[in-house]
Design a protein around this motif. Sequence first.
Motif, mmCIF file in Angstrom:
data_model
loop_
_atom_site.group_PDB
_atom_site.id
_atom_site.type_symbol
_atom_site.label_atom_id
_atom_site.label_comp_id
_atom_site.label_asym_id
_atom_site.label_seq_id
_atom_site.Cartn_x
_atom_site.Cartn_y
_atom_site.Cartn_z
ATOM 1 N N VAL A 41 59.744 3.259 19.098
ATOM 2 C CA VAL A 41 59.783 2.082 18.776
ATOM 3 C C VAL A 41 58.182 1.600 18.202
ATOM 4 O O VAL A 41 58.058 0.719 17.365
ATOM 5 C CB VAL A 41 60.019 0.868 19.671
ATOM 6 C CG1 VAL A 41 59.017 1.247 20.994
ATOM 7 C CG2 VAL A 41 60.235 -0.373 19.401
ATOM 8 N N THR A 42 57.266 2.367 18.739
ATOM 9 C CA THR A 42 55.818 1.910 18.299
ATOM 10 C C THR A 42 55.638 2.639 16.805
ATOM 11 O O THR A 42 54.437 2.316 16.197
ATOM 12 C CB THR A 42 54.754 2.531 19.130
ATOM 13 O OG1 THR A 42 55.040 4.178 19.164
ATOM 14 C CG2 THR A 42 54.939 2.204 20.640
ATOM 15 N N LYS B 19 50.732 8.085 25.649
ATOM 16 C CA LYS B 19 51.050 7.284 24.814
ATOM 17 C C LYS B 19 52.385 8.286 23.942
ATOM 18 O O LYS B 19 53.044 7.675 23.204
ATOM 19 C CB LYS B 19 50.202 7.131 23.871
ATOM 20 C CG LYS B 19 49.236 6.048 24.219
ATOM 21 C CD LYS B 19 48.426 5.695 22.998
ATOM 22 C CE LYS B 19 47.777 4.255 23.073
ATOM 23 N NZ LYS B 19 47.170 4.044 21.681
ATOM 24 N N ARG C 269 56.297 -7.057 13.113
ATOM 25 C CA ARG C 269 55.124 -6.811 13.852
ATOM 26 C C ARG C 269 54.545 -5.809 13.104
ATOM 27 O O ARG C 269 54.831 -4.660 12.547
ATOM 28 C CB ARG C 269 55.648 -6.438 15.212
ATOM 29 C CG ARG C 269 56.220 -4.944 15.524
ATOM 30 C CD ARG C 269 57.367 -4.869 16.693
ATOM 31 N NE ARG C 269 57.647 -3.853 16.580
ATOM 32 C CZ ARG C 269 58.546 -2.939 15.842
ATOM 33 N NH1 ARG C 269 58.935 -3.555 14.860
ATOM 34 N NH2 ARG C 269 58.812 -1.630 16.313
ATOM 35 N N PRO C 270 53.129 -5.757 13.614
ATOM 36 C CA PRO C 270 52.220 -4.434 13.159
ATOM 37 C C PRO C 270 52.609 -3.190 14.097
ATOM 38 O O PRO C 270 52.996 -3.558 15.193
ATOM 39 C CB PRO C 270 50.837 -4.912 13.527
ATOM 40 C CG PRO C 270 50.952 -6.012 14.494
ATOM 41 C CD PRO C 270 52.170 -6.642 14.209
ATOM 42 N N LEU C 271 52.503 -1.940 13.460
ATOM 43 C CA LEU C 271 52.621 -0.853 14.314
ATOM 44 C C LEU C 271 51.251 -0.116 14.282
ATOM 45 O O LEU C 271 51.211 0.679 13.436
ATOM 46 C CB LEU C 271 53.592 -0.020 13.579
ATOM 47 C CG LEU C 271 55.063 -0.439 13.309
ATOM 48 C CD1 LEU C 271 55.948 0.342 12.765
ATOM 49 C CD2 LEU C 271 55.582 -1.006 14.819
ATOM 50 N N PRO C 272 50.351 -0.485 15.422
ATOM 51 C CA PRO C 272 48.957 -0.051 15.190
ATOM 52 C C PRO C 272 48.774 1.334 15.292
ATOM 53 O O PRO C 272 47.561 1.907 14.739
ATOM 54 C CB PRO C 272 48.209 -0.629 16.624
ATOM 55 C CG PRO C 272 49.421 -1.427 16.962
ATOM 56 C CD PRO C 272 50.465 -1.523 16.394
ATOM 57 N N ASN C 273 49.723 2.111 16.087
ATOM 58 C CA ASN C 273 49.409 3.650 16.442
ATOM 59 C C ASN C 273 50.636 4.523 15.500
ATOM 60 O O ASN C 273 50.838 5.434 15.815
ATOM 61 C CB ASN C 273 49.648 3.873 17.737
ATOM 62 C CG ASN C 273 48.793 3.067 18.721
ATOM 63 O OD1 ASN C 273 47.609 2.834 18.444
ATOM 64 N ND2 ASN C 273 49.540 2.326 19.792
ATOM 65 N N PHE D 194 57.582 -6.428 25.110
ATOM 66 C CA PHE D 194 57.669 -7.310 23.807
ATOM 67 C C PHE D 194 58.316 -8.529 24.141
ATOM 68 O O PHE D 194 57.891 -9.823 23.722
ATOM 69 C CB PHE D 194 58.476 -6.407 22.910
ATOM 70 C CG PHE D 194 58.383 -7.093 21.502
ATOM 71 C CD1 PHE D 194 59.391 -8.025 20.886
ATOM 72 C CD2 PHE D 194 57.277 -6.896 20.670
ATOM 73 C CE1 PHE D 194 59.468 -8.582 19.729
ATOM 74 C CE2 PHE D 194 57.343 -7.529 19.237
ATOM 75 C CZ PHE D 194 58.336 -8.513 18.888
ATOM 76 N N TYR E 134 58.488 -0.810 26.096
ATOM 77 C CA TYR E 134 57.838 -1.623 24.993
ATOM 78 C C TYR E 134 58.633 -2.784 24.753
ATOM 79 O O TYR E 134 58.018 -3.959 24.731
ATOM 80 C CB TYR E 134 57.857 -0.636 23.934
ATOM 81 C CG TYR E 134 57.293 -1.395 22.445
ATOM 82 C CD1 TYR E 134 58.430 -2.110 21.944
ATOM 83 C CD2 TYR E 134 55.993 -1.071 21.995
ATOM 84 C CE1 TYR E 134 57.989 -2.938 20.429
ATOM 85 C CE2 TYR E 134 55.872 -1.566 20.801
ATOM 86 C CZ TYR E 134 56.499 -2.472 20.032
ATOM 87 O OH TYR E 134 56.137 -3.069 18.986
ATOM 88 N N THR F 46 44.741 5.299 10.179
ATOM 89 C CA THR F 46 45.315 4.160 10.926
ATOM 90 C C THR F 46 44.938 2.849 10.501
ATOM 91 O O THR F 46 43.839 2.667 10.165
ATOM 92 C CB THR F 46 45.169 4.539 12.391
ATOM 93 O OG1 THR F 46 43.905 4.032 12.591
ATOM 94 C CG2 THR F 46 45.169 5.842 12.860
ATOM 95 N N GLY F 47 45.768 1.886 11.000
ATOM 96 C CA GLY F 47 45.419 0.465 10.598
ATOM 97 C C GLY F 47 44.648 -0.032 11.873
ATOM 98 O O GLY F 47 44.218 -1.222 11.687
ATOM 99 N N ASN F 48 44.222 0.794 12.609
ATOM 100 C CA ASN F 48 43.482 0.164 13.875
ATOM 101 C C ASN F 48 42.013 -0.071 13.730
ATOM 102 O O ASN F 48 41.110 0.948 13.584
ATOM 103 C CB ASN F 48 43.631 1.381 14.991
ATOM 104 C CG ASN F 48 43.800 0.635 16.130
ATOM 105 O OD1 ASN F 48 43.353 -0.528 16.410
ATOM 106 N ND2 ASN F 48 43.946 1.532 17.411
ATOM 107 N N LYS G 286 59.966 5.207 26.872
ATOM 108 C CA LYS G 286 58.983 4.335 26.309
ATOM 109 C C LYS G 286 59.666 2.947 25.698
ATOM 110 O O LYS G 286 58.927 1.997 25.622
ATOM 111 C CB LYS G 286 58.323 5.407 25.247
ATOM 112 C CG LYS G 286 57.063 4.709 24.402
ATOM 113 C CD LYS G 286 56.718 5.751 23.491
ATOM 114 C CE LYS G 286 55.523 5.236 22.641
ATOM 115 N NZ LYS G 286 54.972 6.107 21.512
ATOM 116 N N ASN G 287 60.638 3.552 24.967
ATOM 117 C CA ASN G 287 61.104 2.284 24.106
ATOM 118 C C ASN G 287 61.644 1.068 25.075
ATOM 119 O O ASN G 287 61.250 -0.238 24.512
ATOM 120 C CB ASN G 287 62.537 2.669 23.330
ATOM 121 C CG ASN G 287 62.261 3.470 22.142
ATOM 122 O OD1 ASN G 287 60.904 3.596 21.725
ATOM 123 N ND2 ASN G 287 63.186 4.195 21.320
#
Lengths: 309, 404
Positions: free
Chosen positions: B162-163, A241, B397-401, A298, A294, A225-227, A290-291
């Motif tokens: 969307v994430t 989530k 935008r970044p998508l962290p998950n 946003f 978000y 992940t990029g986290n 969820k969308n």
Amino acid sequence: MGFSKDQLLSQLQELEIDYSKYEHPPVLTVEEQAKYVSSSEGALSKNLFFKDKKHRYYIISAMVDTKVDIKVLSQRLGLGKGGIRMAPEEALAELLQVSLGCVTPFAVVNESARDVSLLLDQKFKNQTRFIFHPLSNDVSISLSTSGLDKFLQSIGRDPVYVDLEANANPVVGKDQPPDLAVYVPSNSVVVPELPNKTPSAQAPPKNVSAEKTKPVASPKPSKSTGNVKSVVQNSGLSVFKNPDKFVEEILDKTSALLLSEVKGENVEALAETLRKRLTSEFTHLAVMYKNIAYSEGFYAGTQCQPKRQ
Amino acid sequence: MEVDKKEEIASDSSEQVVNPWEVSAKDGGKIDYDKLIDQFGCQRLDESLIDRVERLTSRQPHVFLRRGVFFAHRDFDLVLDAYERGDKFYLYTGRGPSSEALHLGHLIPFMFTKYLQEAFKVPLVIQLTDDEKCMWKNLSVEESQRLARENAKDIIACGFDVTKTFIFSDFDYVGGAFYKNMVKVAKCVTLNKAMGIFGFSGEDHIGKLSFPPVQAVPSFPSSFPHLFPGKDKLRCLIPCAIDQDPYFRMTRDVAPRLGYSKPALIESSFFPALQASGENGKMSASDPNSAIYVTDTAKDIKNKINRYAFSGGQDSIEKHREIGANLEVDIPVKYLSFFLEDDAELEHIKKEYGEGRMLTGEVKKRLTEVLTGMVERHRMARAAVTEEMVDAFMAVRPLPNMFE
């Protein structure tokens, strides 16, 4: 700490169990394993790791051509038609302490696997020797049923052999209880979700305890992940989530309530049907929800005033 | 294995023509998919791969896989190998927004991509080629941008998360790292090669000639520095219809020269038009009765199927009961094989209808039910897509998950 392959092999030697060892590059599938270990050494096995809805786990170890029908198995265990599914990767690491492609009956030597039910293919008894991974997928060993039995007994387990292809159309009712129900573990196990885990199937691990990288603020971004700065996450958070898990949670609770209020196997079947037919619809709704959430967040972010100094 | 075939685009009907701008069968017959696979040099998607997908994702493979709708691939096995080792990938698909009216055939790649996103838990980029349509369909820039946004809403309604999803239009996004990759790709493809692959000629304007790199570079993670920083080796899997293969043959040819991994492809056959499985390769957005649109009412759907869906049933009931339906040309059964989830029910229908016990009317009725359900669901989801949601999906935008 999980048992290592060397520890296992020395245990086998101590018990005077006869085995032959074959080393090879790490393999993830039976097809690959077959390239390095010929069938003259023994019968290859396929090893499957399942989980049921009440978080109970099962290892099914079978001959490669034995048909393992998940639906039938689930019914024979008394769990209804869709009661079991393949266990997630985290469970492999947490409970069996082995990596992907390495499920093996020997994994039950670990304390963490004490509640995992092990079912062995009856057909093994017709073979002189069969082949498993000894906790690591860069080695295969062949041994006899009596050898395996002796090992299992030494760790306090009764070897259980089952005819996996029998009873292909199980009729489960009041007078015909599910024939494998006795092998359902009495305890369930909670495997915490570790969403930022680095993949555990790296080749070849020296000690096979899987890398349970608890995501503490790590200096380098983890591979998958990029986290970078992640907080320790528990399973509770991923339910909210993840639309799949969210819907599974809802349907779990609904089924549980239904089953507690009304008795009977038609009710169980009904609960299964509800789950099967509603999962995809509900997941679709959950994703939309969820969308929207978000998007609203946003948008609010774009309108955010900078903090007053 | 890339096969370097001479790509002559035949313009007469004695050969089948399959390229991004034209699909037609030989002599007005059916598309020969085996020949296509052979000609393009891709692989068949066989049972063992499907079983592998089932094992890796712990869920039943999507109906399109089970029924052979997605039937060809390039390097999908390598993607699965890497996935098993813990190396993830990202998905890339797209749409040319040429019309506002979307029909079921348009939704197919998106439905499948959504399944791939959920099953493998991987991120997705969706390209809206408004520039392409502006050039090929001679739309104004503004109109093509507007269509892109409208189409984005239908795409979002398919249920993407969307994430984990980034939607972009070429007019908005081309530039920066994306453009740099485009130039790198363009340098590797001669005019002659482009003319050979895409059938360009001296009469075509230079906009068309320079378009292919635009569709190629989303296959490279470095085109999206906000999504995949430092992940230059991340693999890409492209679900698309098989007529898009030429773009990606070119891309795969160029990739190693740029030091990038070749994108993998998973390709679908064409969704047949309502009227005749023989006449056309695929549905046409210009003929409203050739297709079921996502804006059709239940009544429209019922009418279209009853009146226009080409039936393989016999002329009279007696003859039908005697010899059964011709399943090869029957459109309702074909459509059901795409959209009816229950394998057992489909088998039952095929058997009963093929042996003459079930009549065309019943099959059409069942199809109407299934399609009406789908279109209803889509409409409801579409109504929930707000302008803010489109902005969010399209924001850089970044998508962290993205891999959870």
